[in-house]
Scaffold this active site. Sequence first.
Site, PDB file in Angstrom:
ATOM      1  N   LYS A 206       0.833  -1.217   0.000  1.00 20.63           N
ATOM      2  CA  LYS A 206       0.000   0.000   0.000  1.00 20.63           C
ATOM      3  C   LYS A 206       0.870   1.272   0.000  1.00 20.63           C
ATOM      4  O   LYS A 206       2.089   1.182   0.154  1.00 20.63           O
ATOM      5  CB  LYS A 206      -0.950  -0.026   1.205  1.00 20.63           C
ATOM      6  CG  LYS A 206      -1.804  -1.285   1.295  1.00 20.63           C
ATOM      7  CD  LYS A 206      -2.780  -1.435   0.123  1.00 20.63           C
ATOM      8  CE  LYS A 206      -3.323  -2.847   0.008  1.00 20.63           C
ATOM      9  NZ  LYS A 206      -4.479  -3.142   0.825  1.00 20.63           N
TER      10      LYS A 206
HETATM   11  C1  LIG Z   1      -5.486  -4.055   1.324  1.00 24.19           C
HETATM   12  C2  LIG Z   1      -6.934  -3.809   1.282  1.00 24.19           C
HETATM   13  C3  LIG Z   1      -7.767  -4.106   2.365  1.00 24.19           C
HETATM   14  C4  LIG Z   1      -7.300  -4.849   3.591  1.00 24.19           C
HETATM   15  O1  LIG Z   1      -6.223  -4.276   4.219  1.00 24.19           O
HETATM   16  P1  LIG Z   1      -5.250  -5.208   5.123  1.00 24.19           P
HETATM   17  O2  LIG Z   1      -4.373  -4.171   5.775  1.00 24.19           O
HETATM   18  O3  LIG Z   1      -4.500  -6.087   4.192  1.00 24.19           O
HETATM   19  O4  LIG Z   1      -6.072  -5.935   6.106  1.00 24.19           O
HETATM   20  C5  LIG Z   1      -9.099  -3.769   2.262  1.00 24.19           C
HETATM   21  N1  LIG Z   1      -9.602  -3.172   1.166  1.00 24.19           N
HETATM   22  C6  LIG Z   1      -8.838  -2.901   0.096  1.00 24.19           C
HETATM   23  C7  LIG Z   1      -9.444  -2.230  -1.092  1.00 24.19           C
HETATM   24  C8  LIG Z   1      -7.474  -3.219   0.115  1.00 24.19           C
HETATM   25  O5  LIG Z   1      -6.731  -2.972  -0.964  1.00 24.19           O
END
Ligand SMILES: *Cc1c(COP(=O)(O)O)cnc(C)c1O
Length: 410
Positions: A206
């Site tokens: 991310k």
């Molecule tokens: C990565 C992601 C999540 C979940 O986040 P985590 O930190 O991996 O639990 C939820 N929604 C979207 C759109 C994501 O890309």
Amino acid sequence: MSSRTANRAIESAELALYGGTPIRRTWLPYGHQSIDDQDRAAVLSVLRSDWITQGPKIEEFENAVADYCGVGHAVAFSSGTAALHAACAAARLVPGDEVVTTPLTFVATANAVVFCGGKPVFADIRPDTLNIDPAQVERLITSQTKAVIAVDFAGQPADLEKILFLAKRRNLIVIEDACHALGAGYRGRKVGSVSPMTVLSFHPVKPITTGEGGMVLTYDADLARRMRTFRHHGIVCPDPSRPWRNEMEEIGYNYRITDMQCALGLSQLRRLNDGMARRQEIAARYERAFSAMDEISLPSTAPDVLHARHIFVLLLNLDRLAADQDEILDALRAENVGATLHYPLVHLRSFYRRRFGYGEGLCPTAEAVSRRMVTLPLFSSMTDDDAEDVIRAVEKIIRYFRRRQIPVGA
Ligand SMILES: *Cc1c(COP(=O)(O)O)cnc(C)c1O
């Protein structure tokens, strides 16, 4: 030998998939964290301090992200998924409630609704931006609907104004899943300051990372308080001078993040804008290369948004290609370009088919688009040469599978 030639194989028109020489000698993943010496030093300093969890770094990180986004409150969690769960619980989602959301997202978006006993209802997407279509959201609102979860797909903010307007009229709460979109902008405002609750993830792929981690941003002090309680088993402490006299009001979880992680997040936040600018640069380079190719279409960017460019998605024009999505993905990966798919649609996952009876035909636009999507590598530490490798691999594969178009009248 320069690093450029070191990593570049002798070019060959034969696809690596069929035994030819791959465009790259080394694997290029679709996403990757960027960690520098300052990040490492920040984590080490926490390890040398008295607090490795629930110390001062958590609030410092929450305040820094809230300030960056221009919003009053931030509550950090152990993951983006935990943050989504907390947001759904703070919205007082209970069994029987429906939540309208997009099928084009990571499963966690809809799973959080199921954690609360709710039913995710999937609204189709717009064919241009690939974000949830507000007209489809409106069509699906019933007396059971409690909330809408909009996802800023690929880093592009959803049609937030239309969704917020609709939600206000029908007395629904909006949760914005901005796990792709920290740093993005919507009509001159930062994502995080627009919706009642905005959810972030700090997973390594991310925009910034804490290893695992997440956050909810809100301008509502009461929602923030409820989410802090939810993060810590539902326990509240009315008199901080007597911490043993605590109370548990509601069911909660251990969804706490650590000081080590928040120190990393604080350090990462300094480089957020630079990383986004770099991803925007690479995305612009991809768009210049691919917009000239009839075999490829590109999602569009709305005029009133700043796109955070979390992932780069292109759409295959399959009628012009003698290969399907899986074959194109196989071919790219054989060239050592880590192409992938974001995402298999949520309503077609076997759990959702079984639990809610969903299937093919529910969201025709998303279903058609998802057979054409390819995600290409995009992350801030990619070099210009890496980006050129991706472009050359796409060109090589498209040239190979291109269907010759017979001119009209020939
Ligand atoms: C990565 C992601 C999540 C979940 O986040 P985590 O930190 O991996 O639990 C939820 N929604 C979207 C759109 C994501 O890309």
